[in-house]
Scaffold this active site. Sequence first.
Site: not given
Length: 360
Positions: A141, A191, A223, A247, A251
């Site tokens: 970001y 990852k 994943d 992020d 959620d």
Amino acid sequence: MTDRILLLPGDGIGPEVTAQAQRVLEAVADRFGLSLAFESGLIGGASIDAHGTPLTDEVVEVARKSRAVLLGAVGGPRWDELAVDVRPEKGLLRIRKELGLYANLRPAVVFPALAAASSLRPELVAGIDMLVVRELTGGIYFGEPRGRGVEDGRRVARNCMVYDEVEIERITRTAFQAAQGRRRHLTHVHKANVLDVSQLWMEVVDEVARDFSDVELVHQLVDSCAMLLVREPARFDVIVTGNMFGDILSDEAAMITGSLGMLPSASLGEGGVGLYEPVHGSAPDIAGQDAANPLAAILSVAMLLEHTLGHAEAAAAVNAAVEGVLADGARTADLVLGDDPRDVIGCVAMGDRVLARLSS
Ligand SMILES: NC(=O)c1ccc[n+]([C@@H]2O[C@H](COP(=O)([O-])OP(=O)(O)OC[C@H]3O[C@@H](n4cnc5c(N)ncnc54)[C@H](O)[C@@H]3O)[C@@H](O)[C@H]2O)c1
């Protein structure tokens, strides 16, 4: 000593839920003899309308001089057409960056009275009590170079995921320390089979782990973590990860608990100012209708009391009051399932119930 609290209600339902959170904070301050002084400022669309920017330097200065910031939410369709750099969300990114808030703590807890609100079977959600520790000021970001352009006649856009070892080490320490105060289990989400950045995270997390031999550490691919969160959510205690994975996963963890309207968050850093906000957005679809659930904002007050003001007893009183009103059957619309016969109450009435519980 008086502690200054900066209120940044923001847009949509932000002002509605922040008002209830402030009432609770004032009541709890009275009960426990805390001396607080409140100040208010603009952020997001409200600041764009007034000043042409989602966050002014003046508000940043007030925030720096405060003990804590209690934020509502930003954004809404009115500002969706603006360029990315002047959108309401930029205000949030900037205040996090300016205050050096690199650690975002998002608890996901299933309240017994709300177990049926989860999209998962009750036996899967029973006992869920996890904490997602998300790195907040680095990663994709913020990485450079970024931007859009035209290259060889084609539109191109790029963002970069960048972390240095100091950024990784400090968030990892925060997560290990949190795990020590909980069930002593930490899942590092990465990852590393694809990303160089994740390989560095693996190395640094393993180095930090040597100082926390009492905490069990597991490295989990992002994943497979996403799958495990819906298959076996109760296995997780503390999760630590970078900005983007955090992020998304926070959620996902949030929805497992039933409602976005129940999830608080804390953002902490080195400067000593903590920022507390509900996880949800400005919910333009229900703004102005007294229909928002203020409990995420109120639970953010409990986190403020615990993490910034160091008042565990006051924090526990707020958490217990929320658990109490839910056990009493009080529900805002978002907490009511299809054929639930319960009376639905509004945002202010839910604040009233929490206050009544606090003083009982
Ligand atoms: N931290 C933030 O300020 C933040 C976070 C996410 C989204 N946003 C912004 O909010 C706006 C709306 O985004 P969105 O719709 O994707 O997410 P949202 O969280 O605002 O809403 C998603 C859904 O959940 C419901 N909801 C959310 N909070 C609720 C509450 N407290 N009580 C009852 N119902 C609630 C909404 O009514 C909506 O149906 C956008 O402009 C987005 O950029 C801001």
